[in-house]
Design a protein around this motif. Structure first.
Motif, mmCIF file in Angstrom:
data_model
loop_
_atom_site.group_PDB
_atom_site.id
_atom_site.type_symbol
_atom_site.label_atom_id
_atom_site.label_comp_id
_atom_site.label_asym_id
_atom_site.label_seq_id
_atom_site.Cartn_x
_atom_site.Cartn_y
_atom_site.Cartn_z
ATOM 1 N N ILE A 63 0.826 -1.203 0.000
ATOM 2 C CA ILE A 63 0.000 0.000 0.000
ATOM 3 C C ILE A 63 0.862 1.255 0.000
ATOM 4 O O ILE A 63 0.576 2.226 -0.710
ATOM 5 C CB ILE A 63 -0.959 -0.022 1.204
ATOM 6 C CG1 ILE A 63 -2.074 -1.042 0.935
ATOM 7 C CG2 ILE A 63 -1.548 1.357 1.484
ATOM 8 C CD1 ILE A 63 -2.959 -1.319 2.117
ATOM 9 N N ARG A 64 1.947 1.235 0.756
ATOM 10 C CA ARG A 64 2.839 2.400 0.773
ATOM 11 C C ARG A 64 3.515 2.603 -0.583
ATOM 12 O O ARG A 64 3.747 3.739 -1.013
ATOM 13 C CB ARG A 64 3.880 2.243 1.880
ATOM 14 C CG ARG A 64 3.286 2.443 3.283
ATOM 15 C CD ARG A 64 4.275 2.140 4.383
ATOM 16 N NE ARG A 64 3.702 2.414 5.700
ATOM 17 C CZ ARG A 64 4.277 2.072 6.849
ATOM 18 N NH1 ARG A 64 5.451 1.449 6.852
ATOM 19 N NH2 ARG A 64 3.688 2.357 8.002
ATOM 20 N N ARG A 111 0.941 4.149 -2.854
ATOM 21 C CA ARG A 111 0.725 5.541 -2.471
ATOM 22 C C ARG A 111 1.854 6.444 -2.982
ATOM 23 O O ARG A 111 1.610 7.575 -3.406
ATOM 24 C CB ARG A 111 0.630 5.648 -0.944
ATOM 25 C CG ARG A 111 0.302 7.050 -0.442
ATOM 26 C CD ARG A 111 0.178 7.058 1.059
ATOM 27 N NE ARG A 111 1.416 6.634 1.704
ATOM 28 C CZ ARG A 111 1.526 6.332 2.997
ATOM 29 N NH1 ARG A 111 0.467 6.371 3.778
ATOM 30 N NH2 ARG A 111 2.690 5.974 3.504
ATOM 31 N N ALA A 152 -3.530 5.755 -5.524
ATOM 32 C CA ALA A 152 -2.941 6.021 -4.213
ATOM 33 C C ALA A 152 -4.027 6.249 -3.161
ATOM 34 O O ALA A 152 -3.940 5.737 -2.042
ATOM 35 C CB ALA A 152 -2.022 7.240 -4.300
ATOM 36 N N ARG A 153 -5.063 7.014 -3.540
ATOM 37 C CA ARG A 153 -6.171 7.245 -2.596
ATOM 38 C C ARG A 153 -6.865 5.942 -2.251
ATOM 39 O O ARG A 153 -7.201 5.686 -1.092
ATOM 40 C CB ARG A 153 -7.179 8.225 -3.196
ATOM 41 C CG ARG A 153 -6.703 9.671 -3.230
ATOM 42 C CD ARG A 153 -7.872 10.613 -3.493
ATOM 43 N NE ARG A 153 -8.549 10.324 -4.755
ATOM 44 C CZ ARG A 153 -8.211 10.872 -5.916
ATOM 45 N NH1 ARG A 153 -7.193 11.729 -5.976
ATOM 46 N NH2 ARG A 153 -8.872 10.572 -7.015
ATOM 47 N N VAL A 166 -4.839 3.839 0.295
ATOM 48 C CA VAL A 166 -4.950 4.330 1.666
ATOM 49 C C VAL A 166 -6.315 3.964 2.254
ATOM 50 O O VAL A 166 -6.415 3.529 3.405
ATOM 51 C CB VAL A 166 -4.741 5.856 1.706
ATOM 52 C CG1 VAL A 166 -5.014 6.396 3.111
ATOM 53 C CG2 VAL A 166 -3.320 6.208 1.285
ATOM 54 N N GLU A 167 -7.376 4.118 1.465
ATOM 55 C CA GLU A 167 -8.714 3.777 1.938
ATOM 56 C C GLU A 167 -8.832 2.281 2.220
ATOM 57 O O GLU A 167 -9.504 1.874 3.183
ATOM 58 C CB GLU A 167 -9.752 4.210 0.907
ATOM 59 C CG GLU A 167 -9.903 5.727 0.802
ATOM 60 C CD GLU A 167 -10.692 6.159 -0.415
ATOM 61 O OE1 GLU A 167 -11.174 5.266 -1.156
ATOM 62 O OE2 GLU A 167 -10.822 7.374 -0.635
ATOM 63 N N LEU A 209 -6.420 0.327 3.256
ATOM 64 C CA LEU A 209 -5.730 0.054 4.517
ATOM 65 C C LEU A 209 -6.598 0.448 5.712
ATOM 66 O O LEU A 209 -6.644 -0.267 6.712
ATOM 67 C CB LEU A 209 -4.400 0.809 4.570
ATOM 68 C CG LEU A 209 -3.532 0.542 5.820
ATOM 69 C CD1 LEU A 209 -3.226 -0.949 5.944
ATOM 70 C CD2 LEU A 209 -2.246 1.347 5.768
ATOM 71 N N VAL A 210 -7.324 1.552 5.595
ATOM 72 C CA VAL A 210 -8.222 1.981 6.672
ATOM 73 C C VAL A 210 -9.293 0.916 6.912
ATOM 74 O O VAL A 210 -9.602 0.562 8.061
ATOM 75 C CB VAL A 210 -8.880 3.331 6.329
ATOM 76 C CG1 VAL A 210 -9.989 3.659 7.331
ATOM 77 C CG2 VAL A 210 -7.831 4.441 6.329
#
Length: 231
Positions: free
Chosen positions: A83-84, A87, A95-96, A99-100, A102-103
């Motif tokens: 994920i990093r 991103r 990239a967005r 991050v979503e 991973l949340v």
């Protein structure tokens, strides 16, 4: 739909508490009743408390819930690292979305596992990727998903300019540059195009029909035959 996804959906449907017949589940999941019977039997054999029988219907006993997601330490590190990387080196929308994602994963992890996410020590420093290339990544990814035929101008390593019409198949990242893997109508063959050498990319308003001999899998087979299997 993958079988694992289908089994998950069956459990989700039965969590409503209503008696559902195999015909109702089959219609909702767009499979045959025979497939539902087999899936129900497999779920019951793994301990999912489903009551009922063929011809009557099925119901999930109250109090049952799916277990929380559990990952080993190495699996969490791999997820966070991936994920990093996306991103730092992917398209803007990509990239967005990373991050979503991973949340969402963190929300369903047990508390102890969430700390592992925060403590993951693998990082991907931001890469100097031009904004134009980031935008191209997203646009090409959308075209791949929609099977949209694309046209664009391209300069090769000899700086020769050509106009291309292609079927986009995939995006490959080589550590320094992104390339689009495509079936090129202009050359009637597979080609890889560096995104930083493209300009004027636009969909033509047509969709291509998938064909086994012009698929990404066929391209990968040829690539591996010429360069050896990829890890």
């Amino acid at each position: 739909m993958r079988r694992a996804d289908r089994l998950f959906q069956i459990v989700q449907c039965l969590r409503s508490g209503r008696l559902l017949t195999a015909a109702m589940l089959a219609e909702r999941l767009e499979v045959s009743r025979r497939t539902i019977y087999r899936d129900i039997a497999d779920l019951q054999s793994t301990g999912v408390p489903i009551d009922g029988e063929a011809g009557v219907g099925y119901v999930l006993r109250s109090g049952y819930d799916l277990p929380p997601l559990m990952f080993a330490r190495d699996e969490i590190v791999a997820l966070v690292a991936g994920i990093r990387m996306v991103r730092s080196w992917g398209g803007r929308a990509m990239a967005r979305a990373a991050v979503e994602a991973l949340v969402k994963i963190e929300l369903v992890l047990p508390e102890a596992e969430r700390k592992r996410v925060a403590d993951a020590s693998v990082f991907a420093p931001p890469m100097e990727l031009p904004d134009a290339v980031r935008d191209l990544i997203d646009r090409i990814d959308t075209a791949i998903d929609g099977r949209d035929i694309l046209t664009f101008g391209y300069r090769d390593r000899e700086d020769a300019a050509t106009l291309r019409r292609v079927h986009p198949l995939g995006l490959w990242f080589w550590g320094k540059v992104w390339t689009m893997v495509a079936w090129c109508e202009t050359r009637a063959d597979f080609r890889m195009f560096r995104l930083d050498r493209m300009w004027g990319l636009e969909p033509v308003g047509e969709r291509y029909v998938p064909a086994a001999e012009r698929s990404l899998a066929a391209c990968v087979r040829r690539f591996e035959a010429e360069h050896g299997p990829q890890a």
